[in-house]
Design a protein around this motif. Structure first.
Motif, mmCIF file in Angstrom:
data_model
loop_
_atom_site.group_PDB
_atom_site.id
_atom_site.type_symbol
_atom_site.label_atom_id
_atom_site.label_comp_id
_atom_site.label_asym_id
_atom_site.label_seq_id
_atom_site.Cartn_x
_atom_site.Cartn_y
_atom_site.Cartn_z
ATOM 1 N N CYS A 10 0.848 -1.193 0.000
ATOM 2 C CA CYS A 10 0.000 0.000 0.000
ATOM 3 C C CYS A 10 0.887 1.249 0.000
ATOM 4 O O CYS A 10 1.874 1.321 0.728
ATOM 5 C CB CYS A 10 -0.899 -0.005 1.226
ATOM 6 N N CYS A 13 0.173 2.815 3.902
ATOM 7 C CA CYS A 13 0.453 2.082 5.154
ATOM 8 C C CYS A 13 1.407 0.906 4.961
ATOM 9 O O CYS A 13 1.714 0.205 5.917
ATOM 10 C CB CYS A 13 -0.849 1.637 5.815
ATOM 11 N N CYS A 53 -6.670 -0.782 -0.400
ATOM 12 C CA CYS A 53 -5.949 -1.406 0.712
ATOM 13 C C CYS A 53 -6.961 -1.900 1.744
ATOM 14 O O CYS A 53 -7.807 -1.140 2.210
ATOM 15 C CB CYS A 53 -5.000 -0.393 1.347
ATOM 16 N N CYS A 56 -5.853 0.248 5.395
ATOM 17 C CA CYS A 56 -6.122 1.687 5.611
ATOM 18 C C CYS A 56 -7.160 2.227 4.628
ATOM 19 O O CYS A 56 -7.548 3.373 4.719
ATOM 20 C CB CYS A 56 -4.833 2.501 5.516
#
Ligand SMILES: [Zn+2]
Length: 409
Positions: A10, A13, A53, A56
């Motif tokens: 990601c 994150c 993702c 997050c």
């Protein structure tokens, strides 16, 4: 997820829990136009895949092209969008009032382009722009101090050798395009004053999902922001979102205000938008699964309509050879047998062929001179502005607008 030994993470994150939402095929670089002489030459295509993702909830594209290739022919100037100046004028006025900026305070614009935003400060505040692109020559010609470079921690330190920390840092409609996001954020926290404000405006993911604005997905647009993942990003740098507004920019954007954590009270607007995004399904995987099915239907419905019109002998032109238009044309497989030409206001594109599709690009005037029966709008988020403008200039045919179901108006 694992891609043949290559791990993708990601962009915010670093989680490996990336969920593949949809593939939009392989696309030529959207701003690299082809001369008629080069039409038979092979060109490189890059995968265009949309992910979200699972940790997050940042929506993002998968494969990221080297910016040196992507922005080689970058020609967009802020001045070319007539909505920018009045919007920046209002924004700067509100920043000066709300954060009580004075003559000694520094305001920095990152991705400052031709300086349209910085100009609005006038003599009230010290200003500085940072931008690696050649569009900065216009800002420098206007006398606006500008550093022509990428913005990183090193750039921030270089600025602090001459200036005091920045009271306001702005990044307008570029925050989703920065590839080295961590280097950029390191620069922001280094440069920002203790009570400083970092203001970004980005297209809002909710519109991509709700309004089927899939043309926003292209290789220059790496991330599609909503509040939750932005909070995760800012938190990592000790920043907190204390206010947010929804704006009309780019057919629906979010203007996000962040400062150092705990410095300012958090407005109720933040919780309100989070609740709205949650209700819109942005933080649930079902939404993305349903969207992927809608995407395929949208393409099938558009192509059925275009082929039906062609079988009746209709002439159809495209409007707008932007990166967004390139996504519609190449995802749907639209070729010169369907669109006779695509009009575009940029002289740098006219006389060339659109990337991938090799459809000829002409001036806007061509549409008015030839009056094709249909005009396919290739920039869904600006459709109202485009239709109003071309009607005003005397185009008499019908407009086709993409979406879940194509509309003819
Ligand atoms: Zn994430």
């Amino acid at each position: 997820m694992n891609m043949g030994g290559m791990t993708m993470n990601c962009q915010i994150c670093s989680s490996e829990e990336l969920i593949h939402v949809a593939s939009l095929g392989h696309h030529a670089l959207p701003d690299v136009f082809v001369t008629p002489d080069e039409a038979a030459e092979p060109f490189t295509v890059y995968p265009l895949d949309f992910y979200v993702c699972g940790k997050c909830w940042l929506a993002q594209i998968g494969y990221r092209v080297d910016p040196a290739l992507l922005f080689r022919d970058f020609v967009y100037t802020t001045e070319s969008n007539p909505a920018s100046k009045p919007h920046f004028e209002r924004l700067v006025k509100s920043l000066v009032e709300r954060f009580q900026l004075g003559r000694q305070d520094l305001a920095v614009d990152l991705a400052s382009n031709d300086g349209t935003l910085l100009e609005q400060y006038g003599e009230d505040v010290r200003v500085l722009g940072v931008d690696p692109s050649s569009t900065t020559s216009r800002a420098i010609a206007k006398g606006l101090p500008t550093i022509v470079d990428f913005f990183t921690e090193a750039t921030a330190k270089q600025i602090l050798a001459t200036y005091q920390p920045a009271k306001v840092i702005t990044t307008m409609n570029a925050f989703a395009h920065i590839k080295e996001l961590d280097a950029f954020m390191d620069g922001v926290v280094t440069l920002l004053a203790e009570d400083g404000v970092f203001v970004t405006e980005s297209h809002h993911l909710q519109n991509v999902i709700a309004k089927m604005q899939y043309d926003l997905i292209h290789h220059e647009h790496l991330r599609f922001y909503s509040l939750k993942p932005l909070m995760v990003l800012f938190d990592r740098y000790g920043l907190e979102i204390f206010d947010v507004e929804e704006t009309e920019t780019q057919g629906g954007s979010i203007l996000v205000y962040a400062g150092r954590a705990g410095v300012r009270p958090v407005s109720a607007n933040v919780g309100r938008l989070l609740a709205q995004e949650t209700a819109a399904g942005l933080y649930a995987i079902d939404t993305y699964e349903a969207w992927a099915a809608r995407l395929v239907q949208s393409k099938q419905r558009l192509m059925s309509l275009l082929y039906e019109l062609k079988s009746q002998g209709a002439s159809i032109a495209g409007i707008g050879a932007s990166a967004k238009g390139n996504t519609i044309v190449n995802y749907c497989g639209i070729r010169p047998d369907v669109l006779d030409y695509i009009t575009d206001g940029s002289e740098l594109k006219q006389g060339k062929l659109a990337p991938g599709s090799l459809i000829p690009v002409t001036a806007d005037q061509e549409l008015l001179d030839r009056q094709p029966e249909y005009a396919l709008v290739l920039t869904s988020n600006l459709k109202d502005i485009i239709i109003r403008k071309l009607r005003g200039k005397g185009y008499q045919g019908k407009f086709i607008v993409t979406g879940d179901v194509p509309s003819v108006e």
